[in-house]
Design a protein around this motif. Structure first.
Motif, PDB file in Angstrom:
ATOM      1  N   LYS A   1     -25.819 -30.484   2.177  1.00  0.00           N
ATOM      2  CA  LYS A   1     -26.332 -29.264   2.796  1.00  0.00           C
ATOM      3  C   LYS A   1     -26.472 -29.487   4.293  1.00  0.00           C
ATOM      4  O   LYS A   1     -26.800 -30.580   4.738  1.00  0.00           O
ATOM      5  CB  LYS A   1     -27.680 -28.883   2.197  1.00  0.00           C
ATOM      6  CG  LYS A   1     -27.577 -28.455   0.754  1.00  0.00           C
ATOM      7  CD  LYS A   1     -28.828 -27.816   0.270  1.00  0.00           C
ATOM      8  CE  LYS A   1     -28.611 -27.340  -1.154  1.00  0.00           C
ATOM      9  NZ  LYS A   1     -29.686 -26.525  -1.640  1.00  0.00           N
ATOM     10  N   ASP A   2     -26.211 -28.417   5.047  1.00  0.00           N
ATOM     11  CA  ASP A   2     -26.390 -28.497   6.487  1.00  0.00           C
ATOM     12  C   ASP A   2     -27.831 -28.142   6.839  1.00  0.00           C
ATOM     13  O   ASP A   2     -28.681 -27.972   5.959  1.00  0.00           O
ATOM     14  CB  ASP A   2     -25.380 -27.612   7.220  1.00  0.00           C
ATOM     15  CG  ASP A   2     -25.558 -26.128   6.931  1.00  0.00           C
ATOM     16  OD1 ASP A   2     -26.531 -25.752   6.249  1.00  0.00           O
ATOM     17  OD2 ASP A   2     -24.725 -25.341   7.409  1.00  0.00           O
ATOM     18  N   ASP A   3     -28.116 -28.015   8.139  1.00  0.00           N
ATOM     19  CA  ASP A   3     -29.474 -27.743   8.608  1.00  0.00           C
ATOM     20  C   ASP A   3     -30.028 -26.412   8.090  1.00  0.00           C
ATOM     21  O   ASP A   3     -31.244 -26.250   7.969  1.00  0.00           O
ATOM     22  CB  ASP A   3     -29.517 -27.734  10.136  1.00  0.00           C
ATOM     23  CG  ASP A   3     -29.132 -29.085  10.709  1.00  0.00           C
ATOM     24  OD1 ASP A   3     -29.191 -30.075   9.960  1.00  0.00           O
ATOM     25  OD2 ASP A   3     -28.756 -29.137  11.899  1.00  0.00           O
ATOM     26  N   GLU A   4     -29.138 -25.469   7.814  1.00  0.00           N
ATOM     27  CA  GLU A   4     -29.569 -24.146   7.368  1.00  0.00           C
ATOM     28  C   GLU A   4     -29.561 -23.994   5.856  1.00  0.00           C
ATOM     29  O   GLU A   4     -29.808 -22.917   5.330  1.00  0.00           O
ATOM     30  CB  GLU A   4     -28.673 -23.090   8.010  1.00  0.00           C
ATOM     31  CG  GLU A   4     -28.764 -23.096   9.526  1.00  0.00           C
ATOM     32  CD  GLU A   4     -27.771 -22.154  10.179  1.00  0.00           C
ATOM     33  OE1 GLU A   4     -26.973 -21.524   9.456  1.00  0.00           O
ATOM     34  OE2 GLU A   4     -27.795 -22.054  11.411  1.00  0.00           O
ATOM     35  N   GLY A   5     -29.241 -25.057   5.131  1.00  0.00           N
ATOM     36  CA  GLY A   5     -29.252 -25.015   3.678  1.00  0.00           C
ATOM     37  C   GLY A   5     -27.948 -24.585   3.041  1.00  0.00           C
ATOM     38  O   GLY A   5     -27.883 -24.407   1.824  1.00  0.00           O
ATOM     39  N   ASN A   6     -26.894 -24.417   3.833  1.00  0.00           N
ATOM     40  CA  ASN A   6     -25.587 -24.061   3.290  1.00  0.00           C
ATOM     41  C   ASN A   6     -24.945 -25.290   2.666  1.00  0.00           C
ATOM     42  O   ASN A   6     -25.069 -26.399   3.167  1.00  0.00           O
ATOM     43  CB  ASN A   6     -24.676 -23.515   4.397  1.00  0.00           C
ATOM     44  CG  ASN A   6     -25.229 -22.263   5.026  1.00  0.00           C
ATOM     45  OD1 ASN A   6     -25.735 -21.388   4.329  1.00  0.00           O
ATOM     46  ND2 ASN A   6     -25.155 -22.178   6.341  1.00  0.00           N
TER      47      ASN A   6
END
Length: 116
Positions: free
Chosen positions: A20-25
């Motif tokens: 997951k990236d910083d935004e939760g994607n």
């Protein structure tokens, strides 16, 4: 069935790693390449044509003997067939069929964003 040494070629298995990236994607990354020896053939046959239809033209069948590719574990992993081991895989595993002495691996070509 014993695969003859002269018909084998080295391809690279890259396990799919979801993060997951910083935004939760959800982001898909590929683990380090693992070399495997396979016999690569074009996919064909009436059964495969009925299952995959027009996609069959973009698929290959790998015959493999070993314990690196396992049914139920490696579906959706990547295979570097025509690209270097450090590149993103050009094929993904769609099906794995285990027989007593070998494994049939169906792989499908990945269509990249640039139309390749």
């Amino acid at each position: 069935m014993r695969l003859t040494r002269k018909s084998l070629r080295t391809v690279y298995l890259r396990r799919k790693v979801d993060g997951k990236d910083d935004e939760g994607n959800v982001i898909t990354n590929w683990a380090d390449a693992v070399p495997v020896k396979v016999n690569a053939q074009p996919a064909g046959g009436q059964v495969n044509a009925a299952i995959y239809g027009e996609e069959l033209a973009y698929m290959k069948r790998l015959l493999y003997q070993g314990d690196t590719i396992v049914e139920g574990q490696n579906e959706n992993d990547g295979i570097c067939l025509n690209v270097p081991a450090v590149a993103n895989p050009d094929y993904t595993i769609t099906a794995i069929l285990t027989y007593s002495d070998h494994v049939n691996v169906m792989i499908k070509r990945v269509v990249s964003d640039d139309g390749d």
